[in-house]
Design a protein around this motif. Sequence first.
Motif, mmCIF file in Angstrom:
data_model
loop_
_atom_site.group_PDB
_atom_site.id
_atom_site.type_symbol
_atom_site.label_atom_id
_atom_site.label_comp_id
_atom_site.label_asym_id
_atom_site.label_seq_id
_atom_site.Cartn_x
_atom_site.Cartn_y
_atom_site.Cartn_z
ATOM 1 N N GLN A 153 0.846 -1.184 0.000
ATOM 2 C CA GLN A 153 0.000 0.000 0.000
ATOM 3 C C GLN A 153 0.885 1.239 0.000
ATOM 4 O OE1 GLN A 153 -2.628 -1.412 3.394
ATOM 5 N NE2 GLN A 153 -4.211 -0.643 2.011
ATOM 6 N N PHE A 154 0.366 2.317 -0.579
ATOM 7 C CA PHE A 154 1.170 3.521 -0.753
ATOM 8 C C PHE A 154 1.049 4.398 0.481
ATOM 9 C CE2 PHE A 154 2.436 7.378 -3.328
ATOM 10 C CZ PHE A 154 3.708 6.900 -3.626
ATOM 11 N N HIS A 155 2.155 4.541 1.215
ATOM 12 C CA HIS A 155 2.194 5.321 2.442
ATOM 13 C C HIS A 155 2.683 6.740 2.148
ATOM 14 C CE1 HIS A 155 1.833 1.314 4.042
ATOM 15 N NE2 HIS A 155 1.725 1.769 5.271
ATOM 16 N N LEU A 156 1.990 7.719 2.725
ATOM 17 C CA LEU A 156 2.308 9.126 2.503
ATOM 18 C C LEU A 156 2.701 9.796 3.815
ATOM 19 C CD1 LEU A 156 -0.740 10.143 0.261
ATOM 20 C CD2 LEU A 156 1.437 9.147 -0.451
ATOM 21 N N PRO A 157 3.601 10.778 3.764
ATOM 22 C CA PRO A 157 3.990 11.487 4.985
ATOM 23 C C PRO A 157 3.029 12.626 5.305
ATOM 24 C CG PRO A 157 5.314 12.275 3.150
ATOM 25 C CD PRO A 157 4.426 11.183 2.600
ATOM 26 N N CYS A 158 2.680 12.755 6.572
ATOM 27 C CA CYS A 158 1.860 13.890 7.011
ATOM 28 C C CYS A 158 2.678 15.166 6.848
ATOM 29 C CB CYS A 158 1.468 13.700 8.480
ATOM 30 S SG CYS A 158 0.680 15.144 9.234
ATOM 31 N N HIS A 200 4.406 11.587 9.828
ATOM 32 C CA HIS A 200 3.975 10.208 10.057
ATOM 33 C C HIS A 200 3.565 9.568 8.732
ATOM 34 C CE1 HIS A 200 2.085 6.764 11.990
ATOM 35 N NE2 HIS A 200 0.982 7.001 11.304
ATOM 36 N N MET A 201 4.100 8.379 8.439
ATOM 37 C CA MET A 201 3.776 7.674 7.200
ATOM 38 C C MET A 201 2.495 6.880 7.388
ATOM 39 S SD MET A 201 6.097 8.556 5.009
ATOM 40 C CE MET A 201 6.006 7.341 3.687
ATOM 41 N N GLN A 202 1.571 7.013 6.453
ATOM 42 C CA GLN A 202 0.270 6.362 6.581
ATOM 43 C C GLN A 202 -0.357 6.177 5.214
ATOM 44 O OE1 GLN A 202 -2.471 9.416 8.444
ATOM 45 N NE2 GLN A 202 -0.625 10.638 8.086
ATOM 46 N N ILE A 203 -1.312 5.244 5.156
ATOM 47 C CA ILE A 203 -2.094 5.092 3.931
ATOM 48 C C ILE A 203 -3.305 6.016 4.032
ATOM 49 C CG2 ILE A 203 -1.375 2.703 3.558
ATOM 50 C CD1 ILE A 203 -4.174 1.866 4.637
ATOM 51 N N LEU A 204 -3.870 6.377 2.884
ATOM 52 C CA LEU A 204 -5.123 7.129 2.868
ATOM 53 C C LEU A 204 -6.255 6.123 2.804
ATOM 54 C CD1 LEU A 204 -4.395 10.063 0.373
ATOM 55 C CD2 LEU A 204 -4.100 10.012 2.850
ATOM 56 N N CYS A 205 -7.120 6.153 3.778
ATOM 57 C CA CYS A 205 -8.254 5.225 3.800
ATOM 58 C C CYS A 205 -9.501 5.976 4.233
ATOM 59 C CB CYS A 205 -7.977 4.041 4.725
ATOM 60 S SG CYS A 205 -7.654 4.495 6.451
ATOM 61 N N TRP A 206 -10.636 5.487 3.783
ATOM 62 C CA TRP A 206 -11.903 6.124 4.143
ATOM 63 C C TRP A 206 -12.183 5.937 5.629
ATOM 64 C CZ3 TRP A 206 -14.425 9.354 1.077
ATOM 65 C CH2 TRP A 206 -15.714 9.752 1.439
ATOM 66 N N ARG A 207 -11.959 4.713 6.085
ATOM 67 C CA ARG A 207 -12.181 4.372 7.493
ATOM 68 C C ARG A 207 -11.064 3.434 7.924
ATOM 69 N NH1 ARG A 207 -18.006 2.319 8.495
ATOM 70 N NH2 ARG A 207 -17.263 0.634 7.187
ATOM 71 N N ASP A 208 -10.414 3.718 9.035
ATOM 72 C CA ASP A 208 -9.271 2.905 9.451
ATOM 73 C C ASP A 208 -9.744 1.616 10.132
ATOM 74 O OD1 ASP A 208 -9.897 3.438 12.138
ATOM 75 O OD2 ASP A 208 -8.407 5.020 12.329
ATOM 76 N N PRO A 209 -8.824 0.690 10.436
ATOM 77 C CA PRO A 209 -9.222 -0.593 11.040
ATOM 78 C C PRO A 209 -9.973 -0.461 12.360
ATOM 79 C CG PRO A 209 -6.983 -0.729 10.198
ATOM 80 C CD PRO A 209 -7.388 0.711 10.084
ATOM 81 N N LYS A 210 -9.810 0.674 13.037
ATOM 82 C CA LYS A 210 -10.524 0.888 14.302
ATOM 83 C C LYS A 210 -11.916 1.471 14.094
ATOM 84 C CE LYS A 210 -6.269 1.617 16.955
ATOM 85 N NZ LYS A 210 -5.511 2.542 17.835
ATOM 86 N N GLY A 211 -12.277 1.717 12.832
ATOM 87 C CA GLY A 211 -13.601 2.241 12.539
ATOM 88 C C GLY A 211 -13.681 3.750 12.519
ATOM 89 N N VAL A 212 -12.530 4.422 12.614
ATOM 90 C CA VAL A 212 -12.509 5.884 12.611
ATOM 91 C C VAL A 212 -12.500 6.395 11.175
ATOM 92 C CG1 VAL A 212 -11.211 7.947 13.268
ATOM 93 C CG2 VAL A 212 -11.255 5.943 14.797
ATOM 94 N N TYR A 254 -8.276 15.535 5.773
ATOM 95 C CA TYR A 254 -7.937 14.167 6.143
ATOM 96 C C TYR A 254 -7.248 14.195 7.499
ATOM 97 C CZ TYR A 254 -6.489 9.327 5.708
ATOM 98 O OH TYR A 254 -6.337 7.956 5.905
ATOM 99 N N LEU A 255 -7.739 13.392 8.442
ATOM 100 C CA LEU A 255 -7.186 13.385 9.789
ATOM 101 C C LEU A 255 -5.974 12.471 9.861
ATOM 102 C CD1 LEU A 255 -10.457 13.217 11.933
ATOM 103 C CD2 LEU A 255 -9.165 15.245 11.211
ATOM 104 N N CYS A 256 -4.818 13.049 10.169
ATOM 105 C CA CYS A 256 -3.583 12.276 10.262
ATOM 106 C C CYS A 256 -3.707 11.226 11.363
ATOM 107 C CB CYS A 256 -2.402 13.200 10.555
ATOM 108 S SG CYS A 256 -0.854 12.337 10.893
ATOM 109 N N ALA A 257 -3.263 9.995 11.065
ATOM 110 C CA ALA A 257 -3.312 8.911 12.045
ATOM 111 C C ALA A 257 -2.231 9.076 13.104
ATOM 112 C CB ALA A 257 -3.151 7.570 11.342
#
Length: 220
Positions: free
Chosen positions: A112-117, A122-134, A154-157
Amino acid sequence: IAHSSALRGKVRQSTTRRPGNTIQLKEYEGGFLKISGANSAAGLRSDPIAVLLFDEVDGYPDDVDGEGDPVEIATRRTDTFQDAVIVKVSTPGKPRGLSRIESDWNRSDQRQFHLPCPWCAHMQILCWRDPKGVHRLVWEQDSTRQVIPETVRYLCAGCGKGIAEKFKRKMLDGGRWIAAHPERRQVVGFHINALYSPWRHNWHELAQEWIEAQENPERL
């Protein structure tokens, strides 16, 4: 090809004896490009293939002309090449457990393509809803349920700050593919969604689609 001088001189010209330049066949020195529909068993099994590209595999029929799975039929054409490359591309179009592309993704190294905030790196993927349901994409809407474009963020993880879409291009430039299962070397898999679209700002449009789909299970 007709409008590219670099390609025009490489594709073989068709003759009455050898049609090497048709809609579905382009011959050139050292190889050829052949295009076939997934609903044609004859087209899928006609030639040995070193590089095989499947597009929108979730839309393929389960059986073609009574000869079985079109993916399996075409894949057999690569058996004579030890270094054959097989590429499958698709938007998931079937329920979980029935999707071809989901099955291949599950056995891949899952990149998956990780982007820096832009704020905390912070490196993270862009997702509609994260695994925790957020829900990571948030916005405000007016009294007519229309998304207000300038409020979409987009809320940084990592730090939790809102990221405006104007930072997306910079984030994409600093992004990298990271495999969840690097030990699975046989199948390389890539997953990406519309939030990454580099062509234009589309987060507010996706948010509006989400709002309008809430009362329609099929659209949702």
